[in-house]
Scaffold this motif. Structure first.
Motif, short mmCIF file in Angstrom:
data_model
loop_
_atom_site.label_atom_id
_atom_site.label_comp_id
_atom_site.label_asym_id
_atom_site.label_seq_id
_atom_site.Cartn_x
_atom_site.Cartn_y
_atom_site.Cartn_z
N GLU A 299 0.85 -1.20 0.00
CA GLU A 299 0.00 0.00 0.00
C GLU A 299 0.88 1.25 0.00
O GLU A 299 1.81 1.36 0.81
CB GLU A 299 -0.92 0.01 1.23
N LYS A 300 0.60 2.16 -0.91
CA LYS A 300 1.38 3.39 -1.02
C LYS A 300 0.54 4.57 -0.56
O LYS A 300 -0.61 4.72 -1.00
CB LYS A 300 1.83 3.61 -2.47
N SER A 301 1.13 5.41 0.28
CA SER A 301 0.47 6.64 0.70
C SER A 301 1.36 7.83 0.32
O SER A 301 2.52 7.89 0.74
CB SER A 301 0.21 6.63 2.21
N PRO A 302 0.88 8.76 -0.48
CA PRO A 302 1.72 9.86 -0.96
C PRO A 302 1.95 10.93 0.11
O PRO A 302 1.16 11.10 1.03
CB PRO A 302 0.89 10.42 -2.12
N TYR A 303 3.08 11.63 -0.05
CA TYR A 303 3.37 12.77 0.81
C TYR A 303 4.28 13.73 0.03
O TYR A 303 4.90 13.36 -0.98
CB TYR A 303 4.04 12.34 2.12
N ILE A 310 6.54 14.74 -5.10
CA ILE A 310 5.62 13.80 -4.44
C ILE A 310 6.33 12.46 -4.26
O ILE A 310 6.84 11.88 -5.22
CB ILE A 310 4.34 13.62 -5.25
N ALA A 311 6.40 12.02 -3.03
CA ALA A 311 7.00 10.73 -2.72
C ALA A 311 5.93 9.83 -2.07
O ALA A 311 4.80 10.27 -1.80
CB ALA A 311 8.20 10.91 -1.79
N TYR A 312 6.30 8.58 -1.84
CA TYR A 312 5.33 7.62 -1.32
C TYR A 312 5.92 6.85 -0.14
O TYR A 312 7.10 6.45 -0.17
CB TYR A 312 4.91 6.63 -2.41
N ASN A 313 5.10 6.68 0.87
CA ASN A 313 5.42 5.75 1.95
C ASN A 313 4.79 4.40 1.60
O ASN A 313 3.60 4.33 1.29
CB ASN A 313 4.85 6.24 3.29
N GLU A 314 5.58 3.35 1.63
CA GLU A 314 5.08 2.03 1.28
C GLU A 314 4.98 1.16 2.53
O GLU A 314 5.86 1.19 3.39
CB GLU A 314 6.00 1.35 0.27
#
Length: 330
Positions: A299-303, A310-314
């Motif tokens: 699951e990726k959550s952008p920040y 824009i990067a993603y927390n996985e």
């Protein structure tokens, strides 16, 4: 004359209230009590008792007809209560035949391995609910009313309270049908499993869904757990269950997954085989269901990064695979 009318009106109201007060006595009849009576005295004796009951009902109608005639002579408007005795006898015979069929279908002993779903939307085997209103005579009408009440009981949330005249007469448990369903589902009986199967495979807009605590009890019955002896091992616990539209979803708690794992079940006659790993399980009525558990998914959550990009927390979470396609939409 006015005094006589007032007395008759009061007598009628007392009789009506007495009938309403007698409702719990009829609602207390359970599937097991009916089967025990059949086992104790035999089907022939029970059928004879039913025939006597119908003849008493005819006698009551004749007496009511005489009372109506007397009230009409006093100027009180009354409904038309019937014609010849021959016509009423024919109606009683038809109702008696339908009652025998209904009794053998719903209260026969043993657990059937075949699906005998009732169908609130019409069609299906045996005519279902949707057959003509008078199909099967008086017993047919009563049978459909009982099963309709059972379906309504199963699909109505526990916190919903009945209101109005329907609630006064039928009670919060759905009258006789509701009481039979409640007793049957706690023991994993055929009657409850047929009702659950009908909702599980039926159209949501017509049948509704079973959810909440009722869905948990229904799934235990439908998967055969409720019929097991006390102390049986490896029985899963269910949470957040919803049943309807050819699908059963929820969370299953077992020794392997003590924190709970999401699952989805799809009726094999309505859905194609799902993608990924699955098993085929059978419910108490013999229906086949594809069963899948949630699997690890990224699951990726952008920040917003410091440089403005824009990067993603996985993270890895467990999710159910996509719902398989319905066969009627291919």
């Amino acid at each position: 004359m006015k005094k006589l009318r007032r007395i008759l009106f009061l007598a009628l109201m007392v009789g009506l209230l007495a009938c309403l007060c007698c409702q719990p006595a009829f609602a207390a009849v359970t599937e097991e009590e009916v089967q025990a009576q059949v086992d104790a005295v035999g089907k022939e004796a029970v059928s004879g008792n039913v025939l006597i009951w119908f003849m008493c009902a005819i006698g009551f109608l004749k007496v009511s007809q005489k009372i109506d005639s007397f009230m009409a002579s006093l100027g009180v408007n009354v409904g038309h209560t019937g014609g010849s005795m021959l016509a009423e006898a024919m109606i009683a015979a038809r109702g008696f035949s339908g009652f025998k069929s209904f009794s053998s279908h719903h209260f026969g002993g043993g657990h059937s391995s075949n699906s005998t779903h009732v169908n609130a939307g019409g069609g299906g085997k045996g005519g279902g609910f949707g057959a003509g209103f008078a199909s099967g005579g008086l017993a047919g009408v009563i049978g459909r009313k009982v099963t309709n009440n059972a379906v309504k009981t199963a699909t109505t949330p526990s916190e919903t309270k009945a209101s109005g005249l329907g609630g006064l007469v039928g009670g919060a448990a759905g009258g006789i049908g509701g009481h039979i369903y409640t007793s049957s589902v706690s023991k994993g009986g055929n009657f409850a499993n047929n009702v659950i199967g009908s909702v599980a495979t039926g159209n949501i807009t017509q049948m509704g869904t079973i959810s909440g605590e009722k869905a948990v009890d229904a799934l235990h019955s439908y998967m055969g757990h409720a019929a097991l002896e006390a102390g049986a091992e490896n029985i899963p616990q269910y949470q957040n269950v919803e049943i309807g539209g050819g699908r059963i979803t929820g969370t299953e708690v077992t020794a392997e997954h003590p924190e709970g794992i999401a699952f989805g079940m799809y009726h094999a006659d309505q859905y194609v085989a799902p993608e990924g790993q699955y098993t085929t399980v059978h419910s108490a009525d013999g229906a086949a269901w594809y069963k899948q558990y949630a699997v690890d998914t990224v699951e990726k959550s952008p920040y917003m990064a410091p440089d403005g990009s824009i990067a993603y927390n996985e993270s890895i979470v467990k999710k159910l695979p996509p719902t398989p396609r319905r066969k009627d939409r291919l």
